[in-house]
Structures are given as structure tokens and as C-alpha cells.
Design an enzyme around this catalytic site. Structure first.
Site, PDB file in Angstrom:
ATOM      1  N   GLU A 129       0.820  -1.206   0.000  1.00  0.00           N
ATOM      2  CA  GLU A 129       0.000   0.000   0.000  1.00  0.00           C
ATOM      3  C   GLU A 129       0.863   1.269   0.000  1.00  0.00           C
ATOM      4  O   GLU A 129       0.570   2.213  -0.718  1.00  0.00           O
ATOM      5  CB  GLU A 129      -0.904  -0.022   1.251  1.00  0.00           C
ATOM      6  CG  GLU A 129      -1.862   1.141   1.353  1.00  0.00           C
ATOM      7  CD  GLU A 129      -3.000   1.058   0.346  1.00  0.00           C
ATOM      8  OE1 GLU A 129      -3.092   0.025  -0.359  1.00  0.00           O
ATOM      9  OE2 GLU A 129      -3.778   2.017   0.270  1.00  0.00           O
ATOM     10  N   ASP A 130       1.886   1.302   0.797  1.00  0.00           N
ATOM     11  CA  ASP A 130       2.596   2.567   1.013  1.00  0.00           C
ATOM     12  C   ASP A 130       3.981   2.642   0.385  1.00  0.00           C
ATOM     13  O   ASP A 130       4.580   3.703   0.350  1.00  0.00           O
ATOM     14  CB  ASP A 130       2.734   2.835   2.522  1.00  0.00           C
ATOM     15  CG  ASP A 130       1.379   3.069   3.156  1.00  0.00           C
ATOM     16  OD1 ASP A 130       0.535   3.695   2.497  1.00  0.00           O
ATOM     17  OD2 ASP A 130       1.165   2.619   4.298  1.00  0.00           O
TER      18      ASP A 130
END
Ligand code: MN
Length: 507
Positions: free
Chosen positions: A75-76
Site C-alpha cells: 500500500e505505502d
């Protein structure tokens, strides 16, 4: 000190492969997040590390700790799923994907929809380990919430208080429940938190001194009667839990006897009852304060005997008697099932917290034959399996059982404001309108899904944001009866049609 060594030291007899896996994930996550900072200004990796550490402290094995270290890299940090699969395998990818997906669910709406949202979390997670990773992640996010921009703090803290803390409670994880509540409390109810802190401060020192004296006396007495190998500890009530109790007691502190409690851990269940008898034999118990949660455990599986006694100093003290296994379960709940540390203890219990996890789960066994049964259909299969799993499950089989399936029979639809409503699969915008309010259903003229007008017989999909357009002069038509799925909507449409018919006839 944050390093591989510390993480590994928290694992219970890790194999060589376990150690290598942790070391590899440590390096991988550190590198992947190397350019990112947290709001606190710390390297992002600190968050990955602390999540992994929380999991190790919960007794999770190398696989789950690894997934914790890596939980934000997709996700990041823009790491591809292929790369994770190549480096760490399918199981760890599966766990990370689960956590990433849960991260997209946001609590923005009303408290009355909190239950739907809790169900959504459970349903979407596919595997209990995903929820446990998410809770470990949330603990660290809450610990660093003060650095997050103010406008986000309240939403995150409320979400924690309304969704995550109750989930931890239902899963029997007292330790996480308490932490999550107490970390959210000051953000959600700042004034009340202040007041509770004041009360706690006044109570603090005297009570602990008193408990020490009482505890020494009791240990001596129990030893005399042959109960040895006792552990005692003091537990301080969580501040949010105290707040809720104060609310119930009109803020009269003198009516609360368990701000501090003395915990006595004895070897066997028999010893619990025997110790109760011995204690009552020399200290007068307070009437109405004896609770046998061993014979009658709490809905989430909690077991202990509670009693409140008058001390020879004229004060009152709450005492909690339990075995080591009860203690472990009260603190770690479902996590202790997956834990390597407690595997040898054996799991004599009947997974009460799982059976109570979702409403209707208790009806499930009765309805086994009828697959179309409504109650049964509400429950994800992986939870059914949990509830049915034999008591002496072996860890590996147990985990495999948890992996399959998905919440197939319900969809979760959002209002433009973010309230979530759960409906049967294939529901229409009309069902959604009636689920919000019968007036909205009865005067519905159209619907938008993700901002676009759709026909009323559209089949809604999980995660749709639906806006209902109403006009005063609109009333339901008989066509609607062929479209709606829920009995609730059907009932309303029928009664409205009947009303229209009666009015036409009388005209
Ligand atoms: Mn995270």
C-alpha cells in the site's frame, strides 16, 4: 533497541528458517520504506517494526510477525504483489493483501452502523490472523496519534473505539481491548478523560499499598491450607472502562470497588473455589459482589471468580481468582489459540468468543441442514469452521481451516456520508432506500451509484456508494415487488400499494 535479535527473542523456540525469514523481512521492509517518514518524523519502518513486535508479544509465530513487518509495503511503498510472492511466498502475500484491504474500510458514519462495520471487518478479513495483524497495526497507530493532523485524529480514534476495541473484546483479547480503548479515550472524550485521570490520581498510591498488604496476608493463609505456587498481581482498571462504569454510577466513585483489583492465579480450578472459601473464612465478603465467571463465563469467554472483601483496615478490595490458563485466555483470547507459547497448555474451552462473535452464530448448528437459512447465510464460512472446530485442534490444521472462503452472502453499501448498511446479495437501490428509512423508500424516484444515475433494478455491488433521490409525489409501483430482495422492503411496498388502492376506491 529495534533489531532482528529483539524480534527473534520474542518468538517461542524459532527454527533456523524462522530466524532467516524474520531477518529477511526486516531488511526488506526497512529498504522498502526507507524514503518515508511517519507524521512523528520517525522513519516509517519504526511503524512496521512495532507492528511486528506487537504480534510477537501476542505470541504469534514467524509467519504472522513477518506479515506484520511487511504489512504496509504494498500500500505505502509500491512493492508489487509479484515481488512479495516471489520473496516470501503466497501465504504471507495473502495476509498482507488482507490487511491492505481492511485498511480501505473507513468509519465515517453514525454509531448505529458500527455493528455493520464490525461485521464488514470480520467478513472481509478471510482469516483471523488478518484481524490480529490489523489490531497490532492499530495499536501503534494509536500510540502515535498525537502527531497525526488534528482533523484526522477524531475519526481514527472514534473508529478505534467503536470498531477495533469491541472486536478485540469479542475475540477475547482483553489486553488489546484495554489498550485500544485507553489510547482512543482522550481523543474522543477529552473532558471526561481529564476527569477520570483526576479520580485515578487520588486513588493511586493508597490503594496499591493496601493491595500489597492484603496480598501478603492471603498468600500466607492459602499456603497454610496447602495452596502454593500462587502468582499475584494488581490490575488497574482501564480509564475508559472506569469512565463507562462512572457513567452508570452517576460518577459516584465510592460505588466503584474495582479501580484496583488483586489478581490471584492458582494452579487449578479446584484451587479457585478452595481459595474463595479460605478468603471468605477470614475476611467478610461484601454481599452481592461474588461473581462466579468460572461456572458462568462471560459471553466473550472470560473466566474468573470475583469477590469483594472488607480488609482489616476497613477498606474494600476486589479479588479475582483464576488459573494461569484462564488468565492467558482473558488477556489473549483467540490469539492464544494461534499462539505457539500456549499450544502445550491445550485448549479445553469451547471457543465461546467465536460463537458469540457475530449475532446469530449460536443458531448455526441447528440450521446446518438448511443452507439457505437466513441466519446461517450471515456468517462467513471461516467463522463457522472456527465455531465447529474440535477442541484439541492442532495449530497448523487450525490455521488452514481459517484460510478459505469469504463472506458470500451479504454486501455492504455506503451512503454518501459513509454510513454502511449490509444487505443480502443482489439487493437493489430500492432495498437500500428502505433500509435507510421507510419514508425514503416510499418516495424514491431514482438512485445514483458512485454519482451516476442507475435504473431501480440495478444489482448493487459490495462497496457501492449509493445516493437515493426522493420526490414527495412519488409512490411505489407493483413493479417494485419484482425487484426488491429484502422482506422489509417487500412489506413496505405492499402496504403502500394497499393504501393507494384503498384511497383510489374511496375517491
Ligand atoms: Mn500500518
Amino acid at each position: 533497541m529495534r533489531n532482528t535479535k529483539e524480534l527473534i527473542s520474542l518468538l517461542d523456540s524459532p527454527s533456523k528458517e524462522d530466524k532467516e525469514l524474520i531477518a529477511k523481512a526486516y531488511d526488506f521492509a526497512q529498504k522498502a520504506h526507507s524514503k518515508q517518514l511517519r507524521y512523528s518524523g520517525e522513519p516509517y519502518f519504526v511503524h512496521s517494526y512495532e507492528t511486528g513486535k506487537n504480534l510477537a508479544l501476542l505470541g504469534m509465530g514467524a509467519t504472522v510477525v513477518t506479515a506484520g513487518l511487511l504489512h504496509d509495503v504494498i500500500e505505502d511503498a509500491d512493492i508489487s504483489e509479484e515481488e512479495i510472492k516471489k520473496e516470501f511466498g503466497g501465504e504471507i502475500l495473502f495476509l498482507i493483501q488482507g490487511v491492505t484491504k481492511l485498511g480501505k474500510i473507513r468509519f465515517q458514519g453514525l454509531k448505529r452502523h458500527a455493528e455493520s462495520l464490525r461485521k464488514l471487518f470480520v467478513a472481509s478479513s478471510q482469516d483471523i490472523r488478518v484481524i490480529i495483524i490489523k489490531l497490532a497495526d492499530r495499536i501503534h497507530n494509536m500510540k502515535t496519534l498525537e502527531y497525526v493532523p488534528e482533523e484526522k485524529q477524531l475519526r481514527i480514534a472514534t473508529e478505534t473505539l467503536e470498531i477495533f476495541a469491541p472486536l478485540a473484546y469479542r475475540l477475547g483479547m482483553g489486553i488489546l481491548n484495554r489498550k485500544l480503548e485507553d489510547l482512543s479515550f482522550p481523543f474522543v472524550y477529552p473532558k471526561e478523560h481529564e476527569r477520570v485521570q483526576e479520580i485515578m490520581k487520588e486513588k493511586n498510591n493508597d490503594d496499591v499499598e493496601l493491595l500489597k498488604k492484603v496480598s501478603q496476608t492471603i498468600i500466607k493463609r492459602l499456603a497454610k491450607e496447602g495452596i502454593t505456587n500462587i502468582k499475584t498481581s494488581y490490575r488497574k482498571k482501564g480509564s475508559y472502562s472506569l469512565y463507562k462504569k462512572l457513567e452508570r454510577k452517576n460518577w459516584d466513585v465510592n460505588k466503584i470497588y474495582d479501580i484496583f483489583a488483586l489478581r490471584i492465579i492458582v494452579p487449578t480450578v479446584n484451587d479457585c473455589y478452595k481459595a474463595l472459601g479460605i478468603i471468605h473464612g477470614f475476611r467478610r465478603p461484601m454481599p452481592g459482589r461474588i461473581k462466579d465467571y468460572i461456572a458462568f463465563s462471560k459471553p466473550n469467554g472470560y473466566q474468573s471468580i470475583h469477590t469483594t472483601i472488607f480488609t482489616r483496615f476497613g477498606n474494600v478490595v476486589e479479588i479475582q481468582l483464576r488459573t494461569a490458563e484462564m488468565h492467558e485466555k482473558a488477556e489473549y483470547g483467540i490469539a492464544s489459540h494461534l499462539s505457539y507459547k500456549t499450544k502445550k497448555v491445550g485448549s479445553e474451552s469451547n471457543n465461546i468468543w467465536i460463537k458469540r462473535l457475530l449475532p446469530n452464530i449460536n443458531k448455526l448448528n441447528k440450521n446446518e441442514d438448511n443452507k439457505k437459512d437466513k441466519n446461517s447465510a450471515d456468517i462467513p464460512v471461516w467463522i463457522k469452521k472456527l465455531a465447529d472446530s474440535p477442541n484439541n485442534v492442532h495449530s497448523k490444521e487450525f490455521v488452514d481451516e481459517l484460510k478459505k472462503d469469504f463472506f458470500e452472502h451479504r454486501i455492504f453499501i455506503f451512503t454518501p456520508k459513509g454510513d454502511v448498511i449490509d444487505l443480502p446479495i443482489d439487493s437493489s437501490p430500492i432495498d437500500f432506500a428502505y433500509a435507510i428509512h421507510s419514508d425514503i423508500g416510499n418516495h424514491m424516484s431514482g438512485a445514483k451509484v458512485h454519482g451516476k444515475l442507475v435504473s431501480l433494478d440495478t444489482k448493487l455491488q459490495n462497496g457501492d456508494i449509493v445516493e437515493i433521490i426522493t420526490k414527495k409525489e412519488i409512490t411505489p409501483t407493483s413493479k417494485w415487488l419484482n425487484i426488491v430482495k429484502t422482506t422489509d422492503a417487500k412489506r413496505h411496498v405492499k402496504s403502500s400499494l394497499k393504501k393507494q388502492f384503498d384511497e383510489d376506491r374511496n375517491r
